[in-house]
Design a protein around this motif. Structure first.
Motif, short mmCIF file in Angstrom:
data_model
loop_
_atom_site.label_atom_id
_atom_site.label_comp_id
_atom_site.label_asym_id
_atom_site.label_seq_id
_atom_site.Cartn_x
_atom_site.Cartn_y
_atom_site.Cartn_z
N VAL A 48 63.57 8.34 52.62
CA VAL A 48 63.72 9.75 52.23
C VAL A 48 62.52 10.56 52.74
O VAL A 48 62.68 11.70 53.19
CB VAL A 48 63.88 9.88 50.70
N GLY A 49 61.34 9.97 52.71
CA GLY A 49 60.15 10.66 53.24
C GLY A 49 60.28 10.94 54.72
O GLY A 49 59.97 12.05 55.19
N TYR A 50 60.75 9.95 55.47
CA TYR A 50 60.95 10.16 56.90
C TYR A 50 62.05 11.19 57.15
O TYR A 50 61.95 12.01 58.06
CB TYR A 50 61.30 8.85 57.62
N LEU A 51 63.10 11.15 56.34
CA LEU A 51 64.17 12.14 56.48
C LEU A 51 63.62 13.55 56.31
O LEU A 51 63.98 14.46 57.08
CB LEU A 51 65.26 11.87 55.44
N GLY A 52 62.73 13.73 55.34
CA GLY A 52 62.13 15.04 55.14
C GLY A 52 61.26 15.47 56.31
O GLY A 52 61.28 16.64 56.71
N SER A 53 60.51 14.53 56.87
CA SER A 53 59.63 14.91 57.97
C SER A 53 60.41 15.20 59.25
O SER A 53 59.95 15.96 60.10
CB SER A 53 58.58 13.82 58.23
N PHE A 54 61.59 14.61 59.39
CA PHE A 54 62.41 14.88 60.57
C PHE A 54 63.27 16.13 60.39
O PHE A 54 63.52 16.86 61.33
CB PHE A 54 63.30 13.70 60.91
N SER A 55 63.76 16.36 59.17
CA SER A 55 64.67 17.49 58.96
C SER A 55 63.93 18.77 58.58
O SER A 55 64.48 19.86 58.76
CB SER A 55 65.69 17.14 57.87
N GLY A 56 62.71 18.67 58.09
CA GLY A 56 61.95 19.85 57.69
C GLY A 56 61.79 20.88 58.80
O GLY A 56 62.12 22.05 58.61
N PRO A 57 61.33 20.47 59.97
CA PRO A 57 61.19 21.44 61.06
C PRO A 57 62.52 22.05 61.49
O PRO A 57 62.57 23.19 61.93
CB PRO A 57 60.58 20.62 62.20
N LEU A 58 63.60 21.28 61.33
CA LEU A 58 64.92 21.81 61.70
C LEU A 58 65.38 22.91 60.75
O LEU A 58 66.23 23.72 61.09
CB LEU A 58 65.95 20.69 61.73
N VAL A 59 64.82 22.91 59.55
CA VAL A 59 65.14 23.96 58.58
C VAL A 59 64.15 25.12 58.70
O VAL A 59 64.54 26.28 58.71
CB VAL A 59 65.14 23.39 57.15
N VAL A 60 62.88 24.79 58.80
CA VAL A 60 61.84 25.82 58.84
C VAL A 60 61.98 26.71 60.08
O VAL A 60 61.86 27.93 59.99
CB VAL A 60 60.43 25.19 58.78
N GLY A 61 62.27 26.12 61.22
CA GLY A 61 62.37 26.89 62.46
C GLY A 61 63.41 28.00 62.40
O GLY A 61 63.08 29.17 62.62
N PRO A 62 64.67 27.67 62.11
CA PRO A 62 65.68 28.74 62.05
C PRO A 62 65.43 29.76 60.94
O PRO A 62 65.68 30.96 61.13
CB PRO A 62 66.99 27.98 61.80
N VAL A 63 64.93 29.30 59.79
CA VAL A 63 64.64 30.26 58.71
C VAL A 63 63.51 31.19 59.14
O VAL A 63 63.58 32.41 58.92
CB VAL A 63 64.29 29.52 57.39
N ALA A 64 62.48 30.65 59.78
CA ALA A 64 61.38 31.49 60.26
C ALA A 64 61.85 32.44 61.35
O ALA A 64 61.41 33.59 61.42
CB ALA A 64 60.24 30.63 60.78
N ASP A 65 62.76 31.98 62.19
CA ASP A 65 63.28 32.83 63.26
C ASP A 65 64.12 33.97 62.69
O ASP A 65 64.06 35.09 63.18
CB ASP A 65 64.12 31.98 64.22
N ALA A 66 64.90 33.67 61.65
CA ALA A 66 65.76 34.69 61.05
C ALA A 66 64.99 35.66 60.16
O ALA A 66 65.36 36.82 60.04
CB ALA A 66 66.87 34.04 60.25
N THR A 67 63.90 35.17 59.53
CA THR A 67 63.15 36.03 58.61
C THR A 67 61.71 36.12 59.08
O THR A 67 61.38 36.92 59.92
CB THR A 67 63.23 35.48 57.17
N SER A 68 60.86 35.27 58.50
CA SER A 68 59.46 35.19 58.91
C SER A 68 58.94 33.81 58.54
O SER A 68 59.55 33.09 57.76
CB SER A 68 58.62 36.26 58.22
#
Length: 95
Positions: A48-68
């Motif tokens: 689960v820890g590895y899943l978070g480290s791999f999927s986190g950037p995939l979530v943060v990037g688009p959210v940051a691109d759409a908002t800040s």
């Protein structure tokens, strides 16, 4: 908002020191959290820890691109608080 690289690096260093204590605590508590053997529990927590480290950037990037980036990091902070709230509800952490 940090105005210099030194302030930013110091802030990230403090965050890293705080987060570094989490892994041993979580891995140590994993065997007592369920009815599975200790190696299986530790493997599940690690996965689960590895899943978070791999999927986190995939979530943060688009959210940051759409908002800040601030909003995206706020989402990460809220997710961390949700994990804490859910962990408090488990029987493994009750005396």
């Amino acid at each position: 908002m940090p105005t210099s690289a030194a302030v930013s690096l110091t802030g990230w260093g403090v965050v890293g020191l705080g987060a570094a204590a989490l892994a041993p605590v979580v891995l140590g508590a994993a065997p007592d959290a369920g009815r599975v053997p200790a190696p299986v529990a530790i493997a599940a927590v690690t996965t689960v820890g590895y899943l978070g480290s791999f999927s986190g950037p995939l979530v943060v990037g688009p959210v940051a691109d759409a908002t800040s980036l601030s909003v995206a990091m706020g989402v990460v902070a809220l997710a961390g608080l949700a994990v804490v709230a859910l962990a408090r509800g488990t029987t493994a952490f009750r005396p």
